[in-house]
Design a protein around this motif. Structure first.
Motif, PDB file in Angstrom:
ATOM      1  N   PRO A 185       0.804  -1.230   0.000  1.00 49.40           N
ATOM      2  CA  PRO A 185       0.000   0.000   0.000  1.00 49.40           C
ATOM      3  C   PRO A 185       0.833   1.274   0.000  1.00 49.40           C
ATOM      4  O   PRO A 185       0.433   2.275  -0.591  1.00 49.40           O
ATOM      5  CB  PRO A 185      -0.848  -0.117   1.269  1.00 49.40           C
ATOM      6  CG  PRO A 185      -0.178  -1.160   2.095  1.00 49.40           C
ATOM      7  CD  PRO A 185       0.509  -2.084   1.151  1.00 49.40           C
ATOM      8  N   ILE A 186       2.018   1.246   0.650  1.00 50.46           N
ATOM      9  CA  ILE A 186       2.893   2.420   0.689  1.00 50.46           C
ATOM     10  C   ILE A 186       4.155   2.111  -0.096  1.00 50.46           C
ATOM     11  O   ILE A 186       4.847   1.123   0.173  1.00 50.46           O
ATOM     12  CB  ILE A 186       3.272   2.815   2.132  1.00 50.46           C
ATOM     13  CG1 ILE A 186       2.018   2.967   2.990  1.00 50.46           C
ATOM     14  CG2 ILE A 186       4.084   4.116   2.139  1.00 50.46           C
ATOM     15  CD1 ILE A 186       2.317   3.214   4.464  1.00 50.46           C
ATOM     16  N   LYS A 187       4.477   2.936  -1.039  1.00 52.70           N
ATOM     17  CA  LYS A 187       5.684   2.758  -1.850  1.00 52.70           C
ATOM     18  C   LYS A 187       6.906   2.614  -0.946  1.00 52.70           C
ATOM     19  O   LYS A 187       7.130   3.438  -0.068  1.00 52.70           O
ATOM     20  CB  LYS A 187       5.837   3.961  -2.780  1.00 52.70           C
ATOM     21  CG  LYS A 187       6.929   3.831  -3.832  1.00 52.70           C
ATOM     22  CD  LYS A 187       6.896   5.048  -4.750  1.00 52.70           C
ATOM     23  CE  LYS A 187       7.940   4.946  -5.849  1.00 52.70           C
ATOM     24  NZ  LYS A 187       7.624   3.868  -6.796  1.00 52.70           N
ATOM     25  N   SER A 188       7.664   1.543  -1.147  1.00 52.29           N
ATOM     26  CA  SER A 188       8.904   1.238  -0.425  1.00 52.29           C
ATOM     27  C   SER A 188       8.704   0.696   0.985  1.00 52.29           C
ATOM     28  O   SER A 188       9.676   0.363   1.647  1.00 52.29           O
ATOM     29  CB  SER A 188       9.854   2.441  -0.361  1.00 52.29           C
ATOM     30  OG  SER A 188      10.732   2.442  -1.460  1.00 52.29           O
ATOM     31  N   CYS A 189       7.464   0.581   1.438  1.00 53.93           N
ATOM     32  CA  CYS A 189       7.222   0.008   2.768  1.00 53.93           C
ATOM     33  C   CYS A 189       6.867  -1.469   2.634  1.00 53.93           C
ATOM     34  O   CYS A 189       6.869  -2.038   1.557  1.00 53.93           O
ATOM     35  CB  CYS A 189       6.133   0.787   3.492  1.00 53.93           C
ATOM     36  SG  CYS A 189       6.644   2.466   3.933  1.00 53.93           S
ATOM     37  N   GLY A 190       6.578  -2.107   3.772  1.00 51.57           N
ATOM     38  CA  GLY A 190       6.354  -3.534   3.798  1.00 51.57           C
ATOM     39  C   GLY A 190       5.124  -3.974   3.029  1.00 51.57           C
ATOM     40  O   GLY A 190       4.210  -3.186   2.781  1.00 51.57           O
ATOM     41  N   PRO A 223       3.679   3.162  -8.568  1.00 45.48           N
ATOM     42  CA  PRO A 223       4.815   2.246  -8.740  1.00 45.48           C
ATOM     43  C   PRO A 223       5.886   2.896  -9.603  1.00 45.48           C
ATOM     44  O   PRO A 223       5.645   3.937 -10.219  1.00 45.48           O
ATOM     45  CB  PRO A 223       4.191   1.037  -9.448  1.00 45.48           C
ATOM     46  CG  PRO A 223       3.070   1.619 -10.229  1.00 45.48           C
ATOM     47  CD  PRO A 223       2.515   2.721  -9.359  1.00 45.48           C
ATOM     48  N   ASP A 224       7.062   2.280  -9.650  1.00 45.84           N
ATOM     49  CA  ASP A 224       8.139   2.867 -10.456  1.00 45.84           C
ATOM     50  C   ASP A 224       7.744   2.979 -11.929  1.00 45.84           C
ATOM     51  O   ASP A 224       7.987   3.995 -12.570  1.00 45.84           O
ATOM     52  CB  ASP A 224       9.414   2.029 -10.323  1.00 45.84           C
ATOM     53  CG  ASP A 224      10.149   2.323  -9.021  1.00 45.84           C
ATOM     54  OD1 ASP A 224       9.729   3.237  -8.285  1.00 45.84           O
ATOM     55  OD2 ASP A 224      11.134   1.624  -8.731  1.00 45.84           O
ATOM     56  N   GLU A 225       7.169   1.895 -12.478  1.00 51.85           N
ATOM     57  CA  GLU A 225       6.853   1.941 -13.911  1.00 51.85           C
ATOM     58  C   GLU A 225       5.489   1.363 -14.250  1.00 51.85           C
ATOM     59  O   GLU A 225       4.735   1.964 -14.997  1.00 51.85           O
ATOM     60  CB  GLU A 225       7.940   1.193 -14.702  1.00 51.85           C
ATOM     61  CG  GLU A 225       9.271   1.919 -14.716  1.00 51.85           C
ATOM     62  CD  GLU A 225      10.278   1.248 -15.624  1.00 51.85           C
ATOM     63  OE1 GLU A 225      10.759   1.910 -16.566  1.00 51.85           O
ATOM     64  OE2 GLU A 225      10.590   0.062 -15.395  1.00 51.85           O
TER      65      GLU A 225
END
Length: 333
Positions: A53-58, A201-203
């Motif tokens: 749910p959170i970019k870069s989190c678990g 997301p990144d891409e």
């Protein structure tokens, strides 16, 4: 009556022309759609289903979820619709702040709960965020995106976690039902459409990793081992041979059809242990991947540089549908 007839005739002609134009436009739009395969062969099974749910989190491990153009969804739980930004409203990730990987989010109804071993738990009501906050702008990979600010308490929580400050970072929530714009550096070599970038997301909104490829990589690593979680996938496939995914163009999971947009070029994030947040001192597995998993196409290599490929990035091509653990996974015959 004679005066009205030309008007009626003209009206009919106009309506007919509009109808013809509309039909032609629909035919054109249908022609633009990719021709989806009709014959499939099973290559494996869906072992794990992850939402971040959170970019870069678990991650959150699910039994089933809905596939949408923005990514996986289960009620208020949606993939990568939140992110942490700095004082300039530019996104930050675990590449620079590995502590983010240890933030464990959960979502129940509209309540986002945040936990971290060094922090007190925090609840954020996403419904209230949408109702009370005005839309503002943030930046992810150079692209401006509309977001809601999740409030002072979330800002203070992340700021203390990342640099012991009370004001430097903020948590924001994606404020659109449409995919964000393509970034200007996106290479035309790949078949991105305006609906393929997802929320934050990144891409692309869907990433698949082949567990057999991860296992094969582990046979090459000397001082460490990795798991699919090092690569932050949405889907973990079992049953295929190592690197079979390099040759696929489409993937079908259950009844959901995805087009493979590109291989996933890997970065320094793979070298951070997702369980501990500790960086590998020898930047593994990235260095080993670079030794044998470089892009082979000159065009792709020019875009990716030295980033090795591992896993595939996909966009939804069927209507939104449910995906579940143990669903069969197919590729075209």
């Amino acid at each position: 009556m004679s005066d009205k007839f030309p008007i009626a005739a003209a009206t009919a002609v106009t309506i007919g022309a509009i109808g013809a134009t509309y039909c032609a436009y629909n035919v054109y739009q249908e022609a633009k759609k990719p021709k989806l395969p009709t014959e499939w062969q099973k290559v494996g099974t869906l072992k794990d289903l992850y939402v971040y749910p959170i970019k870069s989190c678990g991650p959150i491990l699910l039994n089933k979820a809905e596939c949408t153009i923005l990514g996986l969804k289960d009620g208020w739980l949606r993939d990568r619709v939140l992110m942490v930004v700095d004082e300039k409203n530019n996104f930050v990730t675990a590449r620079a702040y590995p502590e983010l990987l240890l933030v464990q989010p959960t979502v129940k109804s509209s309540i986002l709960n945040l936990k971290h071993i060094d922090m007190e738990p925090l609840n954020v009501n996403l419904a209230e965020v949408i109702e009370l906050q005005n839309v503002k702008n943030a930046t992810v990979w150079g692209v401006t995106v509309p977001v809601y600010d999740c409030g002072w308490e979330a800002s203070e929580w992340f700021s203390r976690l990342l640099n012991r400050s009370a004001i430097n970072f903020r948590l924001v929530y994606y404020a659109s039902q449409k995919s964000r714009d393509l970034r200007s550096s996106t290479n035309s070599f790949y078949k991105f459409t305006k609906n393929d970038t997802g929320a934050l997301p990144d891409e692309v909104p869907f990433n698949l990793i082949n567990e057999a490829s991860v296992n094969e990589l582990n046979t090459r690593l000397k001082d460490c081992k990795v798991t699919p979680r090092n690569f932050r996938p949405n889907f973990v496939l079992i049953g295929a041979n190592p690197y079979d995914e390099d040759n696929w163009k489409y993937v079908k999971i259950g009844e959901n059809v995805f087009e493979i947009i590109k291989p996933c070029g890997r970065c320094i994030l793979t070298t951070i242990d997702p369980e501990t947040g500790v960086r590998n001192s020898k930047t593994e597995p990235l260095e080993t991947l670079k030794s044998y998993r470089q892009y082979t196409s000159p065009v792709e290599r020019k875009t990716a540089g030295n980033a090795p490929r591992m896993g595939i990035q996909m966009a939804l091509r069927s209507e939104p549908g449910v995906i579940s653990l143990n669903d069969p996974i197919y590729v075209p015959k």
